[in-house]
Design a protein around this motif. Structure first.
Motif, short mmCIF file in Angstrom:
data_model
loop_
_atom_site.label_atom_id
_atom_site.label_comp_id
_atom_site.label_asym_id
_atom_site.label_seq_id
_atom_site.Cartn_x
_atom_site.Cartn_y
_atom_site.Cartn_z
N ALA A 44 0.87 -1.18 0.00
CA ALA A 44 0.00 0.00 0.00
C ALA A 44 0.91 1.22 0.00
O ALA A 44 1.53 1.54 1.01
N GLY A 45 0.99 1.86 -1.13
CA GLY A 45 1.89 3.01 -1.25
C GLY A 45 1.87 3.54 -2.66
O GLY A 45 0.82 3.61 -3.31
N GLY A 46 3.02 3.89 -3.14
CA GLY A 46 3.11 4.44 -4.49
C GLY A 46 4.52 4.29 -5.03
O GLY A 46 5.37 3.58 -4.47
N GLU A 47 4.77 4.95 -6.14
CA GLU A 47 6.07 4.95 -6.79
C GLU A 47 6.43 6.38 -7.17
O GLU A 47 5.54 7.16 -7.54
N PHE A 48 7.69 6.72 -7.06
CA PHE A 48 8.14 8.05 -7.48
C PHE A 48 9.24 7.88 -8.53
O PHE A 48 10.03 6.94 -8.49
N PRO A 49 9.27 8.79 -9.50
CA PRO A 49 10.21 8.64 -10.61
C PRO A 49 11.60 9.16 -10.25
O PRO A 49 11.74 10.16 -9.55
N PHE B 139 7.45 2.92 -2.54
CA PHE B 139 7.49 3.29 -1.13
C PHE B 139 6.09 3.10 -0.58
O PHE B 139 5.09 3.06 -1.32
N GLY B 140 6.02 2.98 0.73
CA GLY B 140 4.73 2.76 1.38
C GLY B 140 4.83 1.66 2.42
O GLY B 140 5.90 1.42 3.02
N VAL B 141 3.74 0.94 2.62
CA VAL B 141 3.67 -0.15 3.59
C VAL B 141 3.59 -1.46 2.80
O VAL B 141 2.68 -1.64 1.98
N THR C 155 7.80 -7.21 7.11
CA THR C 155 7.02 -5.98 6.94
C THR C 155 7.97 -4.80 6.82
O THR C 155 9.04 -4.79 7.43
N GLU C 156 7.57 -3.83 6.00
CA GLU C 156 8.43 -2.68 5.72
C GLU C 156 7.57 -1.44 5.58
O GLU C 156 6.50 -1.47 4.94
N VAL C 157 8.03 -0.36 6.19
CA VAL C 157 7.36 0.94 6.09
C VAL C 157 8.40 1.94 5.56
O VAL C 157 9.46 2.11 6.17
N SER C 158 8.09 2.58 4.45
CA SER C 158 9.03 3.54 3.85
C SER C 158 8.25 4.76 3.38
O SER C 158 7.09 4.67 3.00
#
Length: 483
Positions: free
Chosen positions: A279-284, A309-311, A331-334
């Protein structure tokens, strides 16, 4: 004298009779021009498969008296004839061979395809004792071992494989072909909660101007930086005092912020398989530059990659026994951060591109937990404090007056991450037992939206509640926020 047509009929009848009755043996003079008939007296097509262990034997009773015995490879298996109709076949070494038995007339009595493998009775007995409820069969294939049959759970299948690999001496020689009956499914309920708190304090004084002491002129031009954060919180001067010869600029700013992150993913996976949730997104970010040099000026185009990035959540459950689950959780949170960001100049342009950095918090563990029990991965607390003082050497050390020649930059970053994991052994349910997030949703009427500020009529209510709500559409307080 017999007529010609009568002799033709007699010859045809003679040929037909010779085709239906067995022919008599031909003499040497008659076989001079005939083609000899070749028959296969014994082959693998008529053989029976017999598995044997090294040093093991099997006794076979034949239906006729034995006159001749053929053993293809006596070093692999040997045949010992003790009576006219009983034979003993003994396994000598690992390999394959065949044995044929013939009677006094040279006809095949029986044929056996012998496969000599390692002795598996010890492994077979250990499996039967360790897993009495499982239907597991073991067979030897050359120097290897193959497990087949069925098991009630993946744990039983793995236990049978580990036991066979240990007794065989080499796990690479064991092939696990066990079928698991009704593989269990595990639902993982995860709660990821994180709170970040940032406090930044900046205080600095810059002097500009000149002072005359007789013929001596002292000029002031100080600009103290804020190196802890990299820049001032604001470009404007908070307070400026200007005299006849000296201008004092006071920069005093403070910022505090709180960020709360919460995610509650629910995932279901078959025992032994891996499930993933993001659950998050992507940045270029730019990854190279391609330019067309045939044009003037050259036309360049940046190649873009995307970073996630995200959960995120990755888990692999294994049902060990009734109600117990071996769980591997990652699990990872960024999130994006301006700290450690880099700025790139766009080729052929005056614009610049800022690429943010990623702050990552990651937790990975493997535990054994009962169905319905919770695992808390807590205590992941980070408290980072940075404080720097910049100023004019010597003068900044003067008590009280030294504050005119220095700046202070203070940063405090606090983060706490907690992950709650609860696995459940689940089964399929009917669709009518499930509910959707939009159940009961209905768009409001125009008067209700304009006068009451409502965006939906009923959310999560029944039809009777919708009817009651429609009667009281214009009752209550008016406004946008009704907390």
């Amino acid at each position: 004298m017999m007529p010609i047509w009568t002799r033709s009929i007699a010859l045809s009848a003679l040929l037909a009779a010779s085709a239906l009755t067995p022919s008599a043996p031909l003499s040497a003079a008659d076989t001079r021009g005939a083609t000899p008939v070749i028959q296969v007296a014994a082959s693998e097509a008529t053989s029976r498969f017999v598995p044997l262990g090294i040093g093991k034997s099997v006794a076979i009773d034949l239906p006729a008296d034995i006159k001749d015995v053929l053993v293809a490879d006596p070093t692999t298996a040997n045949a010992v004839v003790r009576s006219s109709r009983r034979v003993y076949i003994i396994g000598v070494k690992v390999g394959q061979t065949n044995i044929f038995f013939f009677d006094a007339e040279g006809k095949q009595i029986a044929g056996f395809d012998i496969a000599v493998t390692r002795d598996l009775n010890g492994i077979r007995g250990a499996l039967r004792q360790a897993l009495p409820e499982a239907d597991i069969r073991i067979e030897g294939i050359g120097t290897g071992v193959m497990l087949s049959g069925t098991a009630s759970s993946p744990a039983e299948s793995q236990q049978a494989y580990d036991l066979a690999a240990r007794l065989a001496g080499d796990g690479a020689q064991v092939v696990n072909g066990i079928t698991v009956r009704g593989r269990d499914q595990v639902m993982l309920k995860v709660t990821v909660a994180e709170v970040q708190r940032d406090v930044i304090k900046q205080l600095g004084i810059d002097l500009s101007g000149a002072t005359n002491f007789g013929q001596t002129v002292i000029s002031y031009a100080t600009s103290n930086p804020f190196s802890a954060t990299g820049q001032a919180l604001t470009g404007a001067t908070a307070l400026q005092v200007q005299g006849s010869h000296l201008t004092t600029s006071l920069k005093a700013m403070e910022r505090a912020g709180v960020i709360r992150t919460l995610a509650e993913p629910n995932l279901t996976a078959i025992s032994g398989e891996t499930a993933t949730f993001v659950a998050g997104g992507e940045f270029p970010i730019p990854n190279g530059l391609s330019c067309d040099t045939t044009k003037s000026p050259p036309v360049c185009q940046a190649q873009i990659d995307f970073k996630k990035f995200g959960v995120s959540l990755v888990f692999t459950p294994i049902v060990l026994s009734e109600g117990r689950i071996s769980l591997k959780v990652l699990t990872e949170v960024s999130d994006l951060s301006s700290e450690n960001a880099i700025t790139l100049q766009v080729p052929g342009s005056t614009q610049s591109l800022t690429i943010p950095s990623i702050n990552t918090r990651r937790a990975e563990t493997t535990v054994e937990i009962p169905s319905g029990g919770s695992l808390a991965m807590a205590g992941m607390i980070q408290d980072q404090t940075k404080q720097q003082i910049n100023g004019l050497p010597g003068l900044m050390q003067i008590p009280i007056l030294g504050a005119l020649f220095k700046s202070r930059d203070y940063v405090n970053h606090q983060t706490e991450l907690m992950v709650l994991v609860t696995p459940y052994a689940v089964h399929s349910v009917a669709q009518k037992q499930l509910s959707r997030p939009d159940d009961g949703f209905a768009d409001p009427s125009d008067p209700s939206t304009v006068l009451m500020g409502r965006l939906n009529r009923v959310y999560g209510s029944t039809a009777a509640a919708q009817k009651t709500e429609s009667k009281t559409s214009y009752r209550g307080n008016y406004g946008f926020i009704l907390d």
